[in-house]
Design a protein around this motif. Sequence first.
Motif, mmCIF file in Angstrom:
data_model
loop_
_atom_site.group_PDB
_atom_site.id
_atom_site.type_symbol
_atom_site.label_atom_id
_atom_site.label_comp_id
_atom_site.label_asym_id
_atom_site.label_seq_id
_atom_site.Cartn_x
_atom_site.Cartn_y
_atom_site.Cartn_z
ATOM 1 N N LEU A 90 0.830 -1.206 0.000
ATOM 2 C CA LEU A 90 0.000 0.000 0.000
ATOM 3 C C LEU A 90 0.865 1.257 0.000
ATOM 4 N N THR A 91 1.990 1.204 0.712
ATOM 5 C CA THR A 91 2.919 2.336 0.696
ATOM 6 C C THR A 91 3.439 2.574 -0.713
ATOM 7 N N GLN A 92 3.815 1.478 -1.409
ATOM 8 C CA GLN A 92 4.308 1.627 -2.779
ATOM 9 C C GLN A 92 3.239 2.221 -3.689
ATOM 10 N N ILE A 93 2.019 1.709 -3.581
ATOM 11 C CA ILE A 93 0.942 2.216 -4.443
ATOM 12 C C ILE A 93 0.712 3.704 -4.206
ATOM 13 N N SER A 94 0.830 4.126 -2.954
ATOM 14 C CA SER A 94 0.546 5.522 -2.612
ATOM 15 C C SER A 94 1.509 6.504 -3.259
ATOM 16 N N VAL A 95 2.698 6.047 -3.692
ATOM 17 C CA VAL A 95 3.674 6.970 -4.282
ATOM 18 C C VAL A 95 3.871 6.734 -5.783
ATOM 19 N N LEU A 96 3.031 5.917 -6.397
ATOM 20 C CA LEU A 96 3.158 5.670 -7.839
ATOM 21 C C LEU A 96 2.783 6.918 -8.631
ATOM 22 N N ASN A 97 3.557 7.222 -9.646
ATOM 23 C CA ASN A 97 3.235 8.367 -10.504
ATOM 24 C C ASN A 97 3.567 8.122 -11.978
ATOM 25 N N THR A 98 3.924 6.859 -12.303
ATOM 26 C CA THR A 98 4.304 6.517 -13.680
ATOM 27 C C THR A 98 3.743 5.144 -14.033
ATOM 28 N N VAL A 99 3.200 5.021 -15.239
ATOM 29 C CA VAL A 99 2.650 3.743 -15.709
ATOM 30 C C VAL A 99 3.181 3.450 -17.103
ATOM 31 N N ILE A 100 3.646 2.229 -17.294
ATOM 32 C CA ILE A 100 4.036 1.740 -18.617
ATOM 33 C C ILE A 100 3.113 0.563 -18.923
#
Length: 391
Positions: A90-100
């Motif tokens: 959940l911590t990782q998801i909260s800081v995602l800002n890029t999608v490939i």
Amino acid sequence: MNYFTIFASKNNIDDMEFKITDVFAKGFAIGKNENEYLLKSKALFKKHKLIIRVMSEDTNPEYFVNNIPGMMGYYNNIPFEEDPLKELVLTQISVLNTVIAIESEKEINEDQLLLFTDLLSKIGGIGFLPNGTLLDDEGAVIVYPDGKSGPSNFRPQACTHKVMGQEVSSEEGEQRKNNTIAYLKERVIPYTASLPQLPPIEDCQFKTQEDIARRAVALLIVIQFACDVAQGGNVEESRDFFVNMLRTYKVENYLTENERDFLQALEPDVQEAINISWQYEAYWTLIWALGFVEELDFPDEVCDCEYAIQVVSNCETFEQFYLQAGIRSQEEILDEADKIYRYHWACVDSRIQERPAPAGMNESIVMERRRGLFWLIGHRNEEWDTISMDT
């Protein structure tokens, strides 16, 4: 499977073309249209096409507004066999800002999957399979869709823009931050000066007294149902009783979507029930904000659940409960939010270093109180079930 998605936390996407070319140029002819790449295999036989779309919060902000909260909710509802791993995800998801996002014309084969995981390793972040399986940047499974842990030794990664760069500095926020750090020093609790300020009062979206009161009553009722489920009680009898309580207090519309789904499930999940029961601590911050609790004690012991129930059960109607409530100052609420934010960093840092939480803190209590306090101040305008837990 025709899709493979890489989620990452990056300061920019300037190097994506180089990384994509580095991985795919040997076997594919690559065409580009802005941030979309069309790949055609060079093989004489078994021709194959791939489309790779690169998106960031800067280029496609609506994607992140519409999809990241749902992703957070999805993994929040998975019954992880290891709670610490759930928090890391959940911590990782909260800081995602890029999608490939990779779309294959045909079913993805093993050789192509190796190429995709190669790209994942060059970019960093996490790989998402359509069935919900998450991979780390080495291609090892982090967690399976049923919550079973994979072999990955996963640790979140965040770019400086997500952790530090988006901060809006203010004199008020800096003073509040410094006051909290002075308090932490007195208690010999670790801290980092790089953890951002919280916004000043004028930039927060504080909940109204009525919103807080109705959320508190609705949450308490759902918690009671969750406790019955967790303890193996008669689900149907309990559901009927607590649905009637929601109607009596006129707070049915103040359930979250997750709470409503849980309440209506034919066979409510026991692990989810346990997770919801922990929200006593989030509820405790709500009744503190309403003046029913004198102060928020240090988060090393669970709240007084019996008193927490009586605050509402002593009232026959919502109106009676509301008339007994007050509302604390915005300064008090924001001060506590800043404090719990920095408590949480100390807990996470200690856990990563494989040390006990400092000063005897209970990280589950800290997280739930953060949920309540960040909801109260309207942090990033996030919903109750998707309050970010980044540190």
